[in-house]
Design a protein around this motif. Structure first.
Motif, PDB file in Angstrom:
ATOM      1  N   GLY A  71       0.816  -1.209   0.000  1.00 59.07           N
ATOM      2  CA  GLY A  71       0.000   0.000   0.000  1.00 59.07           C
ATOM      3  C   GLY A  71       0.844   1.251   0.000  1.00 59.07           C
ATOM      4  O   GLY A  71       0.322   2.353  -0.169  1.00 59.07           O
ATOM      5  N   LYS A  72       2.164   1.069   0.184  1.00 58.05           N
ATOM      6  CA  LYS A  72       3.089   2.195   0.156  1.00 58.05           C
ATOM      7  C   LYS A  72       4.139   1.988  -0.932  1.00 58.05           C
ATOM      8  O   LYS A  72       4.445   0.855  -1.299  1.00 58.05           O
ATOM      9  CB  LYS A  72       3.811   2.346   1.499  1.00 58.05           C
ATOM     10  N   ALA A  73       4.680   3.088  -1.430  1.00 55.98           N
ATOM     11  CA  ALA A  73       5.888   2.994  -2.239  1.00 55.98           C
ATOM     12  C   ALA A  73       7.040   2.781  -1.263  1.00 55.98           C
ATOM     13  O   ALA A  73       7.045   3.349  -0.171  1.00 55.98           O
ATOM     14  CB  ALA A  73       6.102   4.264  -3.049  1.00 55.98           C
ATOM     15  N   ARG A 107       2.725   8.029   2.161  1.00 52.88           N
ATOM     16  CA  ARG A 107       2.630   6.726   1.496  1.00 52.88           C
ATOM     17  C   ARG A 107       3.989   6.243   1.011  1.00 52.88           C
ATOM     18  O   ARG A 107       4.081   5.369   0.157  1.00 52.88           O
ATOM     19  CB  ARG A 107       1.656   6.822   0.312  1.00 52.88           C
ATOM     20  N   LEU A 108       5.043   6.785   1.587  1.00 51.28           N
ATOM     21  CA  LEU A 108       6.404   6.382   1.253  1.00 51.28           C
ATOM     22  C   LEU A 108       7.088   5.790   2.481  1.00 51.28           C
ATOM     23  O   LEU A 108       7.062   6.376   3.550  1.00 51.28           O
ATOM     24  CB  LEU A 108       7.214   7.588   0.763  1.00 51.28           C
ATOM     25  N   GLN A 109       7.696   4.617   2.302  1.00 50.82           N
ATOM     26  CA  GLN A 109       8.477   3.997   3.373  1.00 50.82           C
ATOM     27  C   GLN A 109       9.920   3.849   2.911  1.00 50.82           C
ATOM     28  O   GLN A 109      10.189   3.264   1.862  1.00 50.82           O
ATOM     29  CB  GLN A 109       7.919   2.627   3.745  1.00 50.82           C
ATOM     30  N   VAL A 110      10.843   4.375   3.692  1.00 49.80           N
ATOM     31  CA  VAL A 110      12.270   4.280   3.392  1.00 49.80           C
ATOM     32  C   VAL A 110      12.894   3.217   4.297  1.00 49.80           C
ATOM     33  O   VAL A 110      12.715   3.253   5.522  1.00 49.80           O
ATOM     34  CB  VAL A 110      12.974   5.634   3.595  1.00 49.80           C
ATOM     35  N   LEU A 111      13.610   2.277   3.676  1.00 51.46           N
ATOM     36  CA  LEU A 111      14.275   1.204   4.406  1.00 51.46           C
ATOM     37  C   LEU A 111      15.780   1.265   4.169  1.00 51.46           C
ATOM     38  O   LEU A 111      16.228   1.349   3.023  1.00 51.46           O
ATOM     39  CB  LEU A 111      13.746  -0.164   3.954  1.00 51.46           C
ATOM     40  N   PHE A 112      16.542   1.214   5.241  1.00 52.38           N
ATOM     41  CA  PHE A 112      17.999   1.244   5.176  1.00 52.38           C
ATOM     42  C   PHE A 112      18.520  -0.115   5.633  1.00 52.38           C
ATOM     43  O   PHE A 112      18.371  -0.485   6.794  1.00 52.38           O
ATOM     44  CB  PHE A 112      18.541   2.361   6.067  1.00 52.38           C
ATOM     45  N   THR A 171      27.328  -1.113  -3.232  1.00 49.60           N
ATOM     46  CA  THR A 171      26.535  -0.552  -4.313  1.00 49.60           C
ATOM     47  C   THR A 171      25.713   0.618  -3.790  1.00 49.60           C
ATOM     48  O   THR A 171      25.067   0.519  -2.748  1.00 49.60           O
ATOM     49  CB  THR A 171      25.589  -1.619  -4.899  1.00 49.60           C
ATOM     50  N   ALA A 172      25.725   1.722  -4.527  1.00 50.65           N
ATOM     51  CA  ALA A 172      25.013   2.940  -4.089  1.00 50.65           C
ATOM     52  C   ALA A 172      23.812   3.200  -4.993  1.00 50.65           C
ATOM     53  O   ALA A 172      23.749   4.201  -5.701  1.00 50.65           O
ATOM     54  CB  ALA A 172      25.955   4.130  -4.092  1.00 50.65           C
ATOM     55  N   LEU A 173      22.861   2.293  -4.954  1.00 49.88           N
ATOM     56  CA  LEU A 173      21.633   2.435  -5.729  1.00 49.88           C
ATOM     57  C   LEU A 173      20.432   2.372  -4.789  1.00 49.88           C
ATOM     58  O   LEU A 173      20.504   1.755  -3.723  1.00 49.88           O
ATOM     59  CB  LEU A 173      21.510   1.324  -6.778  1.00 49.88           C
ATOM     60  N   THR A 174      19.342   2.984  -5.197  1.00 52.12           N
ATOM     61  CA  THR A 174      18.100   2.923  -4.428  1.00 52.12           C
ATOM     62  C   THR A 174      17.070   2.125  -5.211  1.00 52.12           C
ATOM     63  O   THR A 174      16.814   2.401  -6.384  1.00 52.12           O
ATOM     64  CB  THR A 174      17.550   4.335  -4.152  1.00 52.12           C
ATOM     65  N   PHE A 175      16.494   1.121  -4.571  1.00 51.03           N
ATOM     66  CA  PHE A 175      15.497   0.260  -5.196  1.00 51.03           C
ATOM     67  C   PHE A 175      14.106   0.749  -4.790  1.00 51.03           C
ATOM     68  O   PHE A 175      13.869   1.019  -3.612  1.00 51.03           O
ATOM     69  CB  PHE A 175      15.695  -1.190  -4.763  1.00 51.03           C
ATOM     70  N   VAL A 176      13.207   0.847  -5.771  1.00 49.46           N
ATOM     71  CA  VAL A 176      11.890   1.414  -5.498  1.00 49.46           C
ATOM     72  C   VAL A 176      10.786   0.430  -5.886  1.00 49.46           C
ATOM     73  O   VAL A 176      10.751  -0.082  -7.019  1.00 49.46           O
ATOM     74  CB  VAL A 176      11.681   2.736  -6.274  1.00 49.46           C
ATOM     75  N   TYR A 177       9.880   0.191  -4.943  1.00 54.93           N
ATOM     76  CA  TYR A 177       8.727  -0.683  -5.143  1.00 54.93           C
ATOM     77  C   TYR A 177       7.461   0.157  -5.246  1.00 54.93           C
ATOM     78  O   TYR A 177       7.333   1.193  -4.588  1.00 54.93           O
ATOM     79  CB  TYR A 177       8.570  -1.643  -3.965  1.00 54.93           C
ATOM     80  N   ASP A 178       6.523  -0.313  -6.057  1.00 57.08           N
ATOM     81  CA  ASP A 178       5.229   0.367  -6.130  1.00 57.08           C
ATOM     82  C   ASP A 178       4.354  -0.115  -4.968  1.00 57.08           C
ATOM     83  O   ASP A 178       4.735  -1.041  -4.234  1.00 57.08           O
ATOM     84  CB  ASP A 178       4.572   0.164  -7.497  1.00 57.08           C
ATOM     85  N   PRO A 179       3.191   0.498  -4.749  1.00 62.17           N
ATOM     86  CA  PRO A 179       2.356   0.129  -3.598  1.00 62.17           C
ATOM     87  C   PRO A 179       1.859  -1.318  -3.598  1.00 62.17           C
ATOM     88  O   PRO A 179       1.408  -1.811  -2.561  1.00 62.17           O
ATOM     89  CB  PRO A 179       1.181   1.115  -3.695  1.00 62.17           C
ATOM     90  N   SER A 180       1.935  -2.012  -4.737  1.00 62.40           N
ATOM     91  CA  SER A 180       1.514  -3.417  -4.777  1.00 62.40           C
ATOM     92  C   SER A 180       2.646  -4.355  -4.378  1.00 62.40           C
ATOM     93  O   SER A 180       2.464  -5.567  -4.299  1.00 62.40           O
ATOM     94  CB  SER A 180       1.010  -3.785  -6.178  1.00 62.40           C
ATOM     95  N   ASP A 199       9.564  10.429 -10.171  1.00 60.55           N
ATOM     96  CA  ASP A 199       9.313   9.016 -10.446  1.00 60.55           C
ATOM     97  C   ASP A 199       8.335   8.413  -9.430  1.00 60.55           C
ATOM     98  O   ASP A 199       7.437   7.644  -9.786  1.00 60.55           O
ATOM     99  CB  ASP A 199      10.624   8.240 -10.419  1.00 60.55           C
ATOM    100  N   LEU A 200       8.493   8.788  -8.180  1.00 64.86           N
ATOM    101  CA  LEU A 200       7.619   8.236  -7.142  1.00 64.86           C
ATOM    102  C   LEU A 200       6.181   8.708  -7.314  1.00 64.86           C
ATOM    103  O   LEU A 200       5.241   7.948  -7.062  1.00 64.86           O
ATOM    104  CB  LEU A 200       8.158   8.619  -5.758  1.00 64.86           C
ATOM    105  N   ARG A 201       5.999   9.928  -7.734  1.00 65.13           N
ATOM    106  CA  ARG A 201       4.633  10.436  -7.965  1.00 65.13           C
ATOM    107  C   ARG A 201       3.912   9.561  -8.995  1.00 65.13           C
ATOM    108  O   ARG A 201       2.711   9.288  -8.860  1.00 65.13           O
ATOM    109  CB  ARG A 201       4.671  11.883  -8.461  1.00 65.13           C
ATOM    110  N   LYS A 202       4.630   9.126 -10.011  1.00 65.75           N
ATOM    111  CA  LYS A 202       4.019   8.296 -11.055  1.00 65.75           C
ATOM    112  C   LYS A 202       3.612   6.940 -10.490  1.00 65.75           C
ATOM    113  O   LYS A 202       2.569   6.392 -10.868  1.00 65.75           O
ATOM    114  CB  LYS A 202       5.001   8.109 -12.215  1.00 65.75           C
TER     115      LYS A 202
END
Length: 205
Positions: A71-73, A107-112, A171-180, A199-202
């Motif tokens: 339910g969150k990005a 609706r955004l969750q950041v995980l480290f 590695t210095a990349l950020t991985f992004v998941y959609d709400p599903s 990108d996240l808005r989309k």
């Protein structure tokens, strides 16, 4: 990195010339009804066989998986708390992205995810992520689980001796998941907070 060079599987059967002409005509006829593909600033990895899930602990000792954040990005970054520049920059940018999203920031969750579980204890992780935003969550596993998770995401990390101590290359990349819960994007470290937010808005539409 090979993410930019990911190729689609080749088609085994070549269609006849007549079939190609027919398909071309149908494509032109139905062009107005086609859905335009989203264009992102980051690397579109939709359907990639990586980062399918994880099973790591948060600072409270609770086991976390992707299902917890449905339910969150979700933005996932690998690093370590003694990182001198890359990791703090990534988390400062993540906090800025959350602000740029306005109401959608909820609706955004950041995980480290730490690649240095030997030094990044739960207490250290909690204090570190909270310094950037109280909603950010640090995740960890034992050495084996850390290696397994990094392999699933195709993330590289390596302990580098520095005198009597060590640092970590990673590695210095950020991985992004959609709400599903689907992995959709890989964002480069060089990209701006504004590009991340676009990108996240989309994905949050």
């Amino acid at each position: 990195m090979t993410l930019e060079n990911t190729e689609m599987a080749s088609i085994k059967m070549r269609p006849s010339r007549r079939a190609l002409l027919t398909m071309g005509g149908l494509a032109l006829m139905g062009l107005s009804g086609c859905q335009r593909k989203m264009v992102f600033n980051g690397i579109d990895v939709s359907g990639a066989q990586q980062g399918r899930d994880f099973e790591l602990k948060d600072p409270e000792g609770k086991t976390r998986t992707l299902a917890d954040f449905k339910g969150k990005a979700v933005m996932v970054f690998f690093g370590f708390t003694q990182c001198p520049d890359v990791c703090p920059t990534a988390l400062v940018r993540a906090a800025e992205v959350k602000q740029l999203l306005g109401k959608d920031g909820e609706r955004l969750q950041v995980l480290f995810v730490t690649v240095d579980p030997e030094r990044d204890t739960p207490e250290v992780l909690k204090a570190y992520t909270a310094a950037f935003d109280p909603t950010f969550i640090g995740l960890y596993g034992d050495l084996q689980r850390t290696a397994e998770t990094a392999k699933e995401f195709k993330v590289h990390y390596e302990k580098v001796p520095t005198g009597s101590s060590y640092t970590m290359d990673h590695t210095a990349l950020t991985f992004v998941y959609d709400p599903s819960g689907k992995l959709r994007l890989v964002l480069r470290h060089q990209q701006s907070a504004q590009e991340f937010a676009q990108d996240l808005r989309k994905l949050l539409l």
